[in-house]
Design a protein around this motif. Structure first.
Motif, PDB file in Angstrom:
ATOM      1  N   GLU A 201       3.188 -63.120  48.372  1.00 10.32           N
ATOM      2  CA  GLU A 201       2.566 -63.908  47.782  1.00 10.32           C
ATOM      3  C   GLU A 201       4.818 -64.849  47.266  1.00 10.32           C
ATOM      4  OE1 GLU A 201       0.254 -65.878  44.838  1.00 10.32           O
ATOM      5  OE2 GLU A 201      -1.259 -65.475  46.563  1.00 10.32           O
ATOM      6  N   GLU A 326       6.422 -65.387  23.995  1.00  7.02           N
ATOM      7  CA  GLU A 326       5.320 -66.467  24.434  1.00  7.02           C
ATOM      8  C   GLU A 326       4.496 -66.485  25.583  1.00  7.02           C
ATOM      9  OE1 GLU A 326       5.548 -70.350  22.175  1.00  7.02           O
ATOM     10  OE2 GLU A 326       5.187 -69.700  20.541  1.00  7.02           O
ATOM     11  N   ALA A 329       1.191 -70.259  30.975  1.00  9.95           N
ATOM     12  CA  ALA A 329       0.038 -70.810  31.360  1.00  9.95           C
ATOM     13  C   ALA A 329       0.147 -69.825  33.336  1.00  9.95           C
ATOM     14  CB  ALA A 329      -0.335 -72.213  31.297  1.00  9.95           C
ATOM     15  N   HIS A 331      -0.721 -71.363  36.173  1.00 12.54           N
ATOM     16  CA  HIS A 331      -1.371 -72.228  36.963  1.00 12.54           C
ATOM     17  C   HIS A 331      -0.269 -72.341  38.318  1.00 12.54           C
ATOM     18  CE1 HIS A 331      -4.957 -72.846  34.275  1.00 12.54           C
ATOM     19  NE2 HIS A 331      -3.745 -73.384  33.526  1.00 12.54           N
ATOM     20  N   ILE A 332       0.259 -72.577  37.705  1.00  8.89           N
ATOM     21  CA  ILE A 332       1.761 -71.840  39.271  1.00  8.89           C
ATOM     22  C   ILE A 332       2.076 -70.191  38.783  1.00  8.89           C
ATOM     23  CG2 ILE A 332       4.044 -72.877  40.261  1.00  8.89           C
ATOM     24  CD1 ILE A 332       2.004 -74.805  39.737  1.00  8.89           C
ATOM     25  N   HIS A 333       1.450 -69.476  40.220  1.00  9.61           N
ATOM     26  CA  HIS A 333       2.408 -68.076  39.506  1.00  9.61           C
ATOM     27  C   HIS A 333       3.583 -67.685  39.202  1.00  9.61           C
ATOM     28  CE1 HIS A 333      -2.424 -67.265  41.951  1.00  9.61           C
ATOM     29  NE2 HIS A 333      -2.242 -68.123  40.751  1.00  9.61           N
ATOM     30  N   VAL A 336       5.486 -67.827  42.256  1.00  8.40           N
ATOM     31  CA  VAL A 336       6.239 -69.302  42.546  1.00  8.40           C
ATOM     32  C   VAL A 336       7.853 -68.849  42.143  1.00  8.40           C
ATOM     33  CG1 VAL A 336       5.739 -71.132  43.404  1.00  8.40           C
ATOM     34  CG2 VAL A 336       4.460 -69.274  43.830  1.00  8.40           C
ATOM     35  N   GLN A 337       7.032 -69.396  40.285  1.00  6.47           N
ATOM     36  CA  GLN A 337       7.809 -69.743  39.451  1.00  6.47           C
ATOM     37  C   GLN A 337       7.604 -68.881  38.465  1.00  6.47           C
ATOM     38  OE1 GLN A 337       7.397 -73.576  38.346  1.00  6.47           O
ATOM     39  NE2 GLN A 337       8.815 -74.471  40.177  1.00  6.47           N
ATOM     40  N   CYS A 489       0.247 -64.357  19.928  1.00  2.00           N
ATOM     41  CA  CYS A 489       1.681 -64.241  20.281  1.00  2.00           C
ATOM     42  C   CYS A 489       1.455 -65.748  18.798  1.00  2.00           C
ATOM     43  CB  CYS A 489       2.701 -65.167  20.833  1.00  2.00           C
ATOM     44  SG  CYS A 489       1.547 -66.323  21.724  1.00  2.00           S
ATOM     45  N   LYS A 491       0.401 -68.595  19.879  1.00  2.00           N
ATOM     46  CA  LYS A 491       0.220 -69.560  20.374  1.00  2.00           C
ATOM     47  C   LYS A 491      -0.512 -71.238  20.205  1.00  2.00           C
ATOM     48  CE  LYS A 491       2.146 -71.965  24.237  1.00  2.00           C
ATOM     49  NZ  LYS A 491       3.344 -71.659  26.043  1.00  2.00           N
ATOM     50  N   CYS A 492      -1.556 -69.977  21.029  1.00  2.00           N
ATOM     51  CA  CYS A 492      -3.339 -70.854  20.542  1.00  2.00           C
ATOM     52  C   CYS A 492      -4.008 -70.795  20.259  1.00  2.00           C
ATOM     53  CB  CYS A 492      -3.025 -70.936  22.628  1.00  2.00           C
ATOM     54  SG  CYS A 492      -4.458 -69.136  22.895  1.00  2.00           S
ATOM     55  N   SER A 533      -8.823 -68.840  25.992  1.00  2.00           N
ATOM     56  CA  SER A 533      -7.537 -68.601  25.422  1.00  2.00           C
ATOM     57  C   SER A 533      -6.176 -68.573  26.452  1.00  2.00           C
ATOM     58  CB  SER A 533      -7.468 -67.036  25.191  1.00  2.00           C
ATOM     59  OG  SER A 533      -8.372 -66.752  24.085  1.00  2.00           O
ATOM     60  N   LEU A 534      -4.921 -68.396  26.337  1.00  2.00           N
ATOM     61  CA  LEU A 534      -4.371 -68.870  27.622  1.00  2.00           C
ATOM     62  C   LEU A 534      -3.775 -68.196  28.697  1.00  2.00           C
ATOM     63  CD1 LEU A 534      -1.338 -71.280  26.390  1.00  2.00           C
ATOM     64  CD2 LEU A 534      -1.092 -68.946  27.691  1.00  2.00           C
TER      65      LEU A 534
ATOM     66  N   MET B   1      -3.833 -71.243  45.899  1.00  2.00           N
ATOM     67  CA  MET B   1      -3.005 -72.176  45.747  1.00  2.00           C
ATOM     68  C   MET B   1      -2.453 -73.544  46.895  1.00  2.00           C
ATOM     69  SD  MET B   1      -1.194 -70.848  43.403  1.00  2.00           S
ATOM     70  CE  MET B   1       0.678 -71.429  43.368  1.00  2.00           C
ATOM     71  N   TYR B  51       2.306 -77.432  26.853  1.00  2.00           N
ATOM     72  CA  TYR B  51       2.284 -76.363  26.147  1.00  2.00           C
ATOM     73  C   TYR B  51       1.090 -75.889  25.410  1.00  2.00           C
ATOM     74  CZ  TYR B  51       3.719 -73.987  21.258  1.00  2.00           C
ATOM     75  OH  TYR B  51       4.195 -72.515  21.167  1.00  2.00           O
ATOM     76  N   GLY B  52      -0.224 -76.090  25.542  1.00  2.00           N
ATOM     77  CA  GLY B  52      -1.449 -75.575  25.910  1.00  2.00           C
ATOM     78  C   GLY B  52      -1.972 -74.856  24.384  1.00  2.00           C
ATOM     79  N   ALA B  53      -1.362 -75.436  23.646  1.00  2.00           N
ATOM     80  CA  ALA B  53      -1.677 -74.804  22.044  1.00  2.00           C
ATOM     81  C   ALA B  53      -2.874 -75.092  21.610  1.00  2.00           C
ATOM     82  CB  ALA B  53      -1.053 -74.885  21.304  1.00  2.00           C
ATOM     83  N   ARG B  55      -6.166 -76.370  22.850  1.00  2.00           N
ATOM     84  CA  ARG B  55      -7.105 -75.560  23.703  1.00  2.00           C
ATOM     85  C   ARG B  55      -7.980 -76.815  23.820  1.00  2.00           C
ATOM     86  NH1 ARG B  55      -4.024 -72.805  26.545  1.00  2.00           N
ATOM     87  NH2 ARG B  55      -5.823 -71.690  27.622  1.00  2.00           N
ATOM     88  N   ASN B  75      -1.901 -78.623  30.833  1.00  2.00           N
ATOM     89  CA  ASN B  75      -1.117 -77.682  31.849  1.00  2.00           C
ATOM     90  C   ASN B  75      -1.154 -77.629  32.833  1.00  2.00           C
ATOM     91  OD1 ASN B  75      -2.446 -76.235  30.667  1.00  2.00           O
ATOM     92  ND2 ASN B  75      -1.016 -74.206  29.204  1.00  2.00           N
ATOM     93  N   PRO B  77      -2.114 -78.123  37.256  1.00  2.00           N
ATOM     94  CA  PRO B  77      -1.420 -78.947  37.855  1.00  2.00           C
ATOM     95  C   PRO B  77      -2.223 -79.762  38.198  1.00  2.00           C
ATOM     96  CG  PRO B  77      -0.960 -76.601  38.833  1.00  2.00           C
ATOM     97  CD  PRO B  77      -1.421 -75.997  36.927  1.00  2.00           C
ATOM     98  N   ARG B 159       4.955 -64.584  13.715  1.00  2.00           N
ATOM     99  CA  ARG B 159       3.364 -64.661  14.613  1.00  2.00           C
ATOM    100  C   ARG B 159       2.212 -64.053  14.152  1.00  2.00           C
ATOM    101  NH1 ARG B 159       5.834 -58.564  17.778  1.00  2.00           N
ATOM    102  NH2 ARG B 159       4.930 -57.839  16.006  1.00  2.00           N
ATOM    103  N   GLY B 160       1.739 -64.057  15.726  1.00  2.00           N
ATOM    104  CA  GLY B 160       0.524 -64.461  15.078  1.00  2.00           C
ATOM    105  C   GLY B 160      -0.260 -64.543  14.011  1.00  2.00           C
ATOM    106  N   LYS B 163       2.480 -67.414  11.963  1.00  2.00           N
ATOM    107  CA  LYS B 163       2.891 -68.010  12.361  1.00  2.00           C
ATOM    108  C   LYS B 163       3.226 -68.998  11.663  1.00  2.00           C
ATOM    109  CE  LYS B 163       3.744 -69.660  17.168  1.00  2.00           C
ATOM    110  NZ  LYS B 163       4.278 -68.077  18.487  1.00  2.00           N
TER     111      LYS B 163
END
Lengths: 630, 249
Positions: A201, A326, A329, A331-333, A336-337, A489, A491-492, A533-534, B1, B51-53, B55, B75, B77, B159-160, B163
C-alpha cells in the motif's frame, strides 16, 4: 576509516577477508552486557576480565567480547566460553582467574558456575542444555550472545548485510516486497498487520516528490518488556539492514527517508544504533549509492520523550514532527498520508529484524515456522518466531524467542521453569498493559496473533507477565487501568474520561465499597471505551478489566458482595490477626510502624485493628508463622 | 480504501441505504449535516479542522466488504461505496455512555444537560467532577485561535486525566487579542467574556484589554489591540477604517 564498498561483490570480499583474519578455534569469552546483566554487575566483570587478561599476557590467546542481551536475565551475569560453548551463570569478578585458566586455556568446564536445573538437578554444560534455552527457537536473537554490537565486522562475519547484497544485485524492489508479502510476516508491534500488505500500500500510494518515510518503532513502553531494546542494543545492524531492505522494496526508485524512533530511556540503544548507523555509512551501506548501485537511503535517530502513547504510530509521527504526541484517526492510512503527510511505512523494531532473515533463508523457511496457512492470504496465519519478555512469578525470567504457535504452558513451564516458590499458576497477561489476563484453562492454547485476540487478549509487543495464586485479579485490573489512564494522551473523551471512571469504580470495589450494579456499569463503560475510542491505546485499554471480569468474575463478586479479597491483597478487605503460635517474642510489636501491636514478653500479642494499616510487616518479620490474614 | 479517487473527486455513497453524492475526503459529519441529517457533535466546527475528541458524532459505517464499524463522523472521510447508518442500537448505546462521561465533566452546563436529557442518559451513575470548570476539552477554542485567528494564545497542557486547556504557564498571554472567538465557539460556554469600564476581559484566560471607542457612536466596540493586530495582518488599509465600528465604515 574504511573505504566505502562500491559493489555487492566488494561486501562479499570483505566478508571473506574478515573470515580469513579470524581463527575459528581461537577462544572467545562472551560477556552479556544486556540491561539485566549490567544491573547484576557484568560491566565490572568485564573490567575484571580485561585486567586479568592483561596481567596474564593472554591478549593474543583469546578474544573478549561484550555482547547484548543473552536473554536469561534471571541468572546474570552470563558468560559463554567458545569454542567449547561452556555456559556460566552468576559469574563474579572473583571467578575470572579460574575461567581463564581452566575453561579458556585448559578447555575444561567449571562445575560450580554451571546452571543446575532446579527440578531435575541436571547440570548444564552448554547453553542448549539449559531448559530455558533448549525449548526456544532463537532466530532473531541467535547472534546476541556472539557478536559485539559495536562491531560491524562481527555482524558481517556472521552473514550480515548478505540479504542487502543479494537484493541489490539480484532482485527488483517488487521482488523483495513480494517475498515479504508471501512470507506472511505480521507486525510485531502489537496489531499483527501483515507487513507485505502495508509495504505494498505504501509503495502504491502516490508520492509526487518520491519521498516515502521508513520508520522503525522502538518506543517500547510496556512495563517489564525489553524485546526491542535487546535487539537494538544487542544486534542493531539486523534492524538497520531490515530497514534498508524495506526502503529498497517500498520506495526505490524514489527518495526514501528513514527514522528510528527510540525512547530516550534506552540510552544504550540510542548509542549503539548511532554507532551502527555511522559504521554502516562509512562502508557505503547507507547514504548515496548503496553498494555502488543507484539506490540511496539514510536513517536518523529520533529520541522519544517517554510517553507510552508515542508507540502508537500516528502519535509517534506527530512527535517526530515536533507536535504533542497525540494520535489522529487513521481513516486515511499512514501509508498514504503519514509523517509530514507523505506515504509512510512504520514497522516495529522486531518486524524489521525479521526482514533480512526472510531474504537470506527464504520464504519457505519462514513459512515453515508458525501457525496457519499464508500462501493465499497473509492474514491466514502467524509465521516466524516471536520474542517475549517473560516476567513475573516464574522461575526463569528473561527474553524468550519461540516459534508462533507454542503453547502458553510450554513457554511458562518448559522455558520459564514453572511458578516460583511452589505456588500455583493463576493467570498470564500477554501483550503488555493493555493485554488480557488468561486463566489456567488457556494454558494449552497456541500463542499466535489470532488465538490471543479470540481469547480477549493480544500479542501486543510481546510482554508476558505470569501471576501466581497470591495475585488478586481485581487489583491487577486496577493497576493496569491506572497505568493506562496516566498514559492516555487525553485527547478523546472515551479513553480519558472512560478510563478515569473505570479507575474510580474499581478503586471503590478494592476499597470494599463496591455496589450492586458495578459490574454492569464497568461492562457498559468499558465496551464504549473499546468501541468508540480514537486510537489503539483506548480501544485496547479495557482488555485487562474485561478479561479479568470474564475469567475471574467470582473474585469481583467476592469483593463487591462479600467484601472479601480471596487472594488477600486488597488492604481494605483484609485483617491481620495473631494466632496462638505466638511466642511473645515482641519482634512484630517493635516493627509495627503504627504501634498497633501490644502484648507482654512471652505472652500472646494482639493487633489493634483501629490502628493497623495492613502493611504486612508483622507477617514478614514473624518467625513463628503466628500472623494470619483473613 | 478508495485510492482510485483523488481527494476532492465526486463519489457516491449511501446513508441508511439511500444513495447520495459526496466528495471524497470531505468530513462525513459536515456532509450529513448538509443533507439535513441530525448528528450531535460538540467538538466540530466547519471553520476548523476535525479533531475527534468528543466522540459524540458516532455513526456505523459499512464498508464495501460489508464490515461494520463504529466511528466518529467528523474525521471520517466521505468515500465511495460506504453505507452510513445512523442511530443503530450500537451507536445509540455508545453515544449515551459518551454523553454520560461528558456530563460528569461539566455537570452544570445547561447545554450538556439538555443534550443528555434528549438522549435519555441515565443520571447519577458516575461521580461528577465537582471542581470542573465545565470544560470538556473539545479543543475548539484552541483550533479557532490557531487556525482562524492565528493568535496561538492557548493550548492543551499535560496529558491523560491531567490534561487542561490553558495559556502558557497559566499566565496572561500577550498573544491573546481578546477577540472572543474562543468564547463564541465554546460548546459549554465555560470561557466567559465580560465588558466593563471600557475594557474587555476573557475570564478563563485572565486577559484584559482596553476597548477602542467608535468615532461615529462614541461607544466602545472592540479591543484596541485587536484592531492593531488586524491592521498589521491585513496591511495597506486606510488606518481610518479601524476607527469606527464595522457598520459605520
Amino acid at each position: 576509516m574504511r573505504a566505502r564498498l562500491t559493489s555487492p561483490q566488494a561486501l562479499e570480499k570483505l566478508r571473506a577477508e574478515i573470515a580469513g583474519r579470524r581463527d575459528p578455534e581461537k577462544p572467545v569469552l562472551s560477556i552479556c552486557a544486556g540491561t539485566g546483566c549490567v544491573a547484576y554487575g557484568s560491566l565490572k566483570l568485564a573490567d575484571a576480565v580485561r585486567e586479568e587478561v592483561e596481567k596474564r599476557g593472554l591478549g593474543d590467546k583469546l578474544e573478549v567480547r561484550i555482547n547484548g542481551c543473552h536473554g536469561f536475565c534471571e541468572r546474570g551475569p552470563l558468560v559463554l566460553c567458545h569454542p567449547h560453548g561452556f555456559f556460566y551463570q552468576r559469574v563474579q569478578p572473583s571467578d575470572v582467574g579460574e575461567i581463564l585458566e581452566q575453561s579458556i586455556l585448559a578447555g575444561q568446564p567449571i562445575e560450580r558456575l554451571q546452571y543446575v536445573d532446579p527440578v531435575t538437578g541436571a547440570r548444564a554444560v552448554k547453553q542448549q542444555d539449559v531448559g530455558f534455552y533448549k525449548h526456544q527457537m532463537r532466530v532473531l536473537l541467535e547472534y546476541n550472545g556472539w557478536i559485539d554490537p559495536t562491531s560491524i565486522e562481527d555482524y558481517i562475519a556472521v552473514g550480515g548485510y548478505a540479504a542487502l547484497a543479494k537484493a541489490l544485485s539480484t532482485m527488483k524492489p517488487e521482488e523483495v516486497l513480494d517475498a515479504i508479502y508471501k512470507s506472511g510476516l505480521r507486525g510485531r508491534g502489537g496489531g499483527g498487520f501483515p507487513a507485505g500488505v502495508k509495504w505494498k500500500e505504501c509503495r502504491n500510494a502516490p508520492a509526487p516528490d518520491g519521498v516515502r518515510y521508513i520508520i522503525a518503532n522502538g518506543d517500547e513502553g510496556d512495563p517489564g518488556a525489553f524485546m526491542d531494546r535487546s535487539l537494538m542494543e544487542g544486534n542493531p545492524h539486523l534492524v538497520i539492514e531490515g530497514m534498508i531492505l524495506g526502503a529498497y522494496a517500498i520506495a526505490h526508485p524514489g527518495h526514501p527517508v528513514g527514522y528510528i524512533y527510540v525512547r530516550n530511556e534506552y540510552p544504550l540503544a540510542v548509542e549503539r544504533l548511532g554507532l551502527a548507523l555511522e559504521k554502516a555509512r562509512e562502508l557505503g551501506l547507507l547514504g548515496e549509492k548503496i553498494l555502488g548501485t543507484d539506490f540511496g537511503f539514510d536513517i536518523q535517530i529520533n529520541r522519544g520523550g517517554g510517553a507510552f502513547v508515542c508507540g502508537e504510530s500516528t502519535a509517534l509521527m506527530a512527535s517526530i514532527e515536533g507536535f504533542v504526541g497525540e494520535p489522529r484517526a487513521k481513516h486515511i492510512h499512514t501509508v498514504v498520508q503519514g509523517l509530514y503527510n507523505k506515504p509512510t511505512n512504520l514497522n516495529n523494531v522486531e518486524t524489521w529484524a525479521n526482514v533480512p532473515l526472510i531474504l537470506t533463508r527464504g520464504v519457505d523457511w519462514f513459512t515453515s515456522i508458525g501457525t496457519g496457512d499464508v500462501s493465499k492470504d497473509p492474514w491466514g496465519g502467524s509465521k516466524g518466531t516471536k520474542i517475549f519478555a517473560l516476567v513475573g512469578k516464574v522461575n526463569n525470567t528473561g527474553l524468550v524467542e519461540v516459534p508462533m504457535g507454542k503453547t502458553l504452558r510450554e513457554i511458562i513451564f518448559d522455558i520459564g521453569g514453572g511458578i516460583r516458590d511452589g505456588r500455583q499458576f493463576k493467570a498470564v497477561q500477554t501483550g503488555g498493559p493493555s493485554g488480557g489476563c488468561l486463566p489456567a484453562s488457556h494454558l494449552d492454547m497456541p500463542v499466535d496473533f489470532d488465538r490471543l485476540t479470540e481469547a480477549g487478549s493480544m500479542m501486543g509487543s510481546g510482554g508476558m507477565i505470569v501471576m501466581d495464586d497470591s495475585t488478586c485479579m481485581v487489583d491487577v485490573a486496577r493497576y493496569f487501568l491506572h497505568f493506562l489512564a496516566d498514559e492516555s494522551c487525553g485527547k478523546c473523551v472515551t479513553c480519558r474520561e472512560g478510563l478515569k471512571h473505570l479507575c474510580k469504580i474499581v478503586d471503590r470495589i478494592c476499597a470494599g465499597q463496591g455496589r450492586e450494579g458495578d459490574l454492569e456499569l464497568l461492562d457498559e463503560i468499558s465496551l464504549t471505551v473499546e468501541k468508540a475510542s480514537l486510537c489503539a491505546l483506548g480501544q485496547t485499554a479495557p482488555n485487562p478489566l474485561r478479561s479479568t471480569m470474564r475469567y475471574f468474575r467470582d473474585e469481583y463478586v467476592a469483593h463487591i458482595r462479600d467484601h472479601k479479597c480471596p487472594a488477600k491483597v486488597c488492604k481494605a478487605l483484609i485483617t491481620f490477626g495473631i494466632n496462638d503460635k505466638c511466642t511473645g517474642c515482641m519482634v512484630c510489636a517493635r516493627n509495627c510502624p503504627t504501634g498497633a501491636i501490644t502484648g507482654e514478653r512471652k505472652k500472646l500479642h494482639v493487633i489493634d485493628q483501629s490502628k493497623c494499616i495492613r502493611c504486612g510487616v508483622c507477617q514478614e518479620v514473624c518467625k513463628f508463622d503466628a500472623v494470619d490474614v483473613a | 480504501m478508495s485510492e482510485q479517487h483523488p481527494f476532492g473527486a465526486p463519489v457516491t455513497f449511501r446513508i441508511g441505504g439511500r444513495p447520495y453524492e459526496g466528495t471524497y475526503g470531505d468530513s462525513l459529519l459536515e456532509t450529513l449535516h448538509r443533507y439535513g441529517y441530525e448528528v450531535p457533535s460538540l467538538c466540530h466546527h466547519e471553520a476548523v479542522s476535525a479533531y475527534g475528541a468528543c466522540r459524540l458524532c458516532l455513526v456505523e459505517v459499512v464498508d464495501k466488504r460489508g464490515r461494520h464499524k463504529i466511528t466518529t463522523s467528523c474525521n471520517f472521510p466521505v468515500q465511495a461505496g460506504i453505507d452510513v447508518l445512523l442511530d443503530t442500537p450500537d451507536v445509540v448505546r455508545h453515544r449515551r455512555v459518551v454523553l454520560e462521561l461528558l456530563l460528569a465533566m461539566a455537570p452544570r452546563s445547561p447545554e450538556l444537560r439538555a443534550l443528555a436529557a434528549e438522549h435519555d442518559v441515565p443520571g447519577g451513575r458516575l461521580e461528577p467532577d465537582e471542581s470542573a470548570e465545565d470544560c470538556i476539552l473539545c479543543g475548539l477554542c484552541e483550533r479557532v485561535c490557531r487556525e482562524v485567528v492565528g493568535a496561538n494564545a492557548i493550548a492543551m497542557s499535560a496529558r491523560g486525566t491531567a490534561k487542561r486547556m490553558t495559556t502558557p504557564y497559566d499566565a496572561e498571554n500577550p498573544a491573546c487579542i481578546a477577540c472572543g472567538a474562543c468564547v463564541y465557539v465554546c460548546p459549554t460556554r465555560c470561557i466567559g467574556l465580560e465588558e466593563a469600564d471600557g475594557k474587555r476581559t476573557i475570564l478563563r484566560w485572565g486577559r484584559t484589554l482596553p476597548l477602542a471607542v467608535c468615532q461615529q457612536t462614541g461607544r466602545a466596540f472592540t479591543p484596541q489591540f485587536l484592531l492593531e493586530h488586524y491592521a498589521k495582518k491585513l496591511g495597506g488599509l486606510d488606518e481610518k477604517v479601524f476607527r469606527k465600528a464595522p457598520p459605520y465604515r
